[in-house]
Every structure is written in structure tokens, then in C-alpha cells.
Design a protein around this motif. Sequence first.
Motif, short mmCIF file in Angstrom:
data_model
loop_
_atom_site.label_atom_id
_atom_site.label_comp_id
_atom_site.label_asym_id
_atom_site.label_seq_id
_atom_site.Cartn_x
_atom_site.Cartn_y
_atom_site.Cartn_z
N TYR A 26 52.76 52.76 -5.72
CA TYR A 26 51.67 52.79 -5.45
C TYR A 26 51.45 51.60 -4.47
O TYR A 26 52.13 50.51 -4.93
CB TYR A 26 50.72 52.57 -6.55
N TYR A 35 43.09 51.81 -5.55
CA TYR A 35 42.59 52.81 -6.56
C TYR A 35 41.08 52.59 -6.92
O TYR A 35 40.26 51.69 -6.58
CB TYR A 35 43.31 52.74 -8.03
N GLN A 48 49.24 57.17 -3.55
CA GLN A 48 50.58 57.01 -4.04
C GLN A 48 51.71 57.38 -3.00
O GLN A 48 51.39 58.33 -2.12
CB GLN A 48 51.00 58.12 -5.15
#
Length: 75
Positions: A26, A35, A48
Motif C-alpha cells: 500500500y 485508506y 493498493q
Amino acid sequence: MVSVEVLPGSVLSTGKQSVLFSMRNYPSVINHPNYDVSPDDGRFVMIQFEERDVESDLVMVQNFFEELKAKVGRK
């Protein structure tokens, strides 16, 4: 990504740490989150990296919520 137990009390105290999953694939960008957490705290949505040598297509969805409402039959 780790979770940390928050202990009860008038002063912030932490307890046991648990590793949830590896963040190796990530991206990490300073001052920009990579995120988010769903409103019910049940899921993560993350960017990702894919380890591929082929080009991929970009899919753009316009009017996403209207399309979603039509698919699930809600107004």
C-alpha cells in the motif's frame, strides 16, 4: 496496520497491540491518507499497488449513487 486496545480511565492509556495486516503493498503519501474506514467501522477502503507489467484500464463511473439505487431497487 495495527489495532491498539484503549484502556478505560480518565487518562489515555493503551494496552495490547494486534497486527491486522501488512501494509507492504500500500502506498504511503505524506499528508494524504491512503485508506478510509466505512461508516459502520466494519471495513477499510485502501489504495493498493498491483505488481503487474501490463497496462490496465481506468474505469470511470458517473452517477454512481443513482446507478447503485437502480441496482438495489431503492429510491
